[in-house]
Scaffold this motif. Structure first.
Motif, PDB file in Angstrom:
ATOM      1  N   ASP A 148      76.994 -35.835  30.652  1.00 19.62           N
ATOM      2  CA  ASP A 148      76.134 -34.748  30.398  1.00 19.62           C
ATOM      3  C   ASP A 148      75.602 -34.470  29.457  1.00 19.62           C
ATOM      4  N   HIS A 187      70.981 -39.418  34.956  1.00 12.75           N
ATOM      5  CA  HIS A 187      71.885 -39.879  34.273  1.00 12.75           C
ATOM      6  C   HIS A 187      71.261 -42.045  34.695  1.00 12.75           C
ATOM      7  N   SER A 214      80.114 -39.657  38.464  1.00 13.20           N
ATOM      8  CA  SER A 214      80.342 -38.583  37.977  1.00 13.20           C
ATOM      9  C   SER A 214      80.741 -38.136  38.035  1.00 13.20           C
ATOM     10  N   HIS A 249      68.957 -34.446  38.406  1.00 13.66           N
ATOM     11  CA  HIS A 249      69.529 -34.472  37.015  1.00 13.66           C
ATOM     12  C   HIS A 249      70.593 -36.134  37.194  1.00 13.66           C
TER      13      HIS A 249
HETATM   14 ZN    ZN Z   1      75.941 -34.958  34.808  1.00 10.40          ZN
END
Ligand code: ZN
Ligand code: KG4
Length: 337
Positions: free
Chosen positions: A300, A115, A136, A111
């Motif tokens: 996201d 980003h 985040s 993830h």
């Molecule tokens: Zn995220």
């Protein structure tokens, strides 16, 4: 190569189609914000169930929007971790089932790599190497990025992530969840010079960060001060100023330590206006470059997963279909491509 990307690590269901030649073809995003707002934070079980409800229609809509058939798709990328295990399992089960049925490869994407590569979806895109500031709701990290998969974590938060600190402080100020953007909005009505909050862990060497003390500082200030909107706006301003200033001090330090001249900001907090403005000013003064993704790619989304997965699939990497999701997963474990 056309890749279908699926993101379900937390409270957003994101689906996108990315083509290695033509770029982003289509994307769909469903945010569960309203579902969790009453609870003041993400409820993992509700998140998983909602991903189950939304994932199939979103995949169908993304294909329809791009005007392509399933037979045009060459690979499937999904968020393998880190994140909420139940939420991750929904995306990974969907992705691996489709890969099995359509007999195409799957790739499990990190993830945070998604980003940090998100700014590549925009023009002009940054070139390697750079220092990534990942901020985040779940992570705050400074990473020396030499290329895709060549990551050295230079520092990270020892307690709350920057976004988490925004959300918790917003709650103290009586704002809804997720409070980051709402706190930023409230701060626009405030001004500086009223309060001076600490810049945590800047008085000692190193690139680790800490944000939980700031929240306590805000709580104590709120108790002492008048309970009106202007006071709250000034407190929000001082809090935001302290976070931005701390991140800037750490980034300057990271540039000095690595000898690099480029900062790439990513993650939900990179949407923060004051953060962008202060970094833009500093970059002119100190002669470094700064890149941030457009607002839609800060938080996201499926596009960043489709993009990162496409890069890895094109390089020949695949993830076996019996691989587990990884709720905890270090960026440094990734392979270089
Ligand atoms: Zn995220
Ligand atoms: O990257 P992201 O969508 O999800 C995670 O992977 O965590 O980041 C969400 C976080 C939340 O904490 C949210 O409050 C924060 O990013 N955020 C902001 C802003 N927009 C989103 N924080 C400060 N200012 C903003 N404008």
């Amino acid at each position: 190569m056309i890749v279908l990307g699926i993101e379900t690590s937390c409270d957003e269901t994101g689906v996108a189609l990315y083509c290695s030649e033509r770029g982003l073809l289509a994307q769909q995003l469903y945010s569960q914000i309203k579902l969790h707002a009453d609870y003041g934070g993400v409820v993992p079980e509700l998140a998983s169930r909602d991903h189950v409800r939304k994932i199939v229609p979103l995949v169908q809509e993304t294909l329809r929007q791009a005007g392509i058939e399933q037979s045009d798709i060459d690979g499937i990328a999904y968020t393998r971790g880190p994140g909420l295990i139940g939420a991750l399992l929904v995306g990974s089960s969907m992705a691996r089932s489709l890969a099995y049925a359509w007999q195409i490869p799957a790739i499990g994407v990190h993830h945070m790599e998604g980003h940090l590569l998100a700014p590549m979806l925009d023009e002009p895109s940054p070139s390697f190497p750079f220092v990534a500031l990942l901020v985040s709701g779940g992570h705050s990290m400074l990473v020396n990025v030499q290329g895709i998969g060549v990551y050295e974590v230079l520092g990270e938060s020892v307690d709350d992530a920057a976004g988490e600190a925004f959300d918790k402080t917003a709650k103290l100020l009586g704002l809804d969840y997720p409070g980051g953007p709402l706190l930023a909005k409230l701060a626009e009505k405030g001004s500086g010079g009223h309060y001076k909050f600490p810049r945590p862990m800047t008085d000692r060497p190193g690139l680790d960060m800490s944000f939980s003390g700031l929240k306590t500082f805000v709580a104590n200030t709120i108790k002492k001060e008048a309970d009106d909107e202007q006071t709250h706006a000034n407190i929000a301003y001082a809090f935001q100023e302290a976070v931005v200033d701390t991140l800037l001090i750490k980034c300057r330090r990271a540039l000095k330590q690595t000898g690099l001249k480029r900062i790439v900001m990513a993650g939900g907090v990179a949407a923060n206006k004051m953060l962008r403005e202060e970094f833009a000013k500093a970059s002119q003064k100190d002669k470094f470059e700064v890149f941030y993704p457009s607002f839609e790619y800060c938080t996201d989304n499926g596009a960043m997963i489709a993009y990162a997965g496409c890069k890895r699939l094109v390089a020949g990497e695949t993830t076996p279909l019996n691989s587990k999701s990884l709720p905890r997963w270090s960026l440094e474990e990734l392979d270089a491509i």
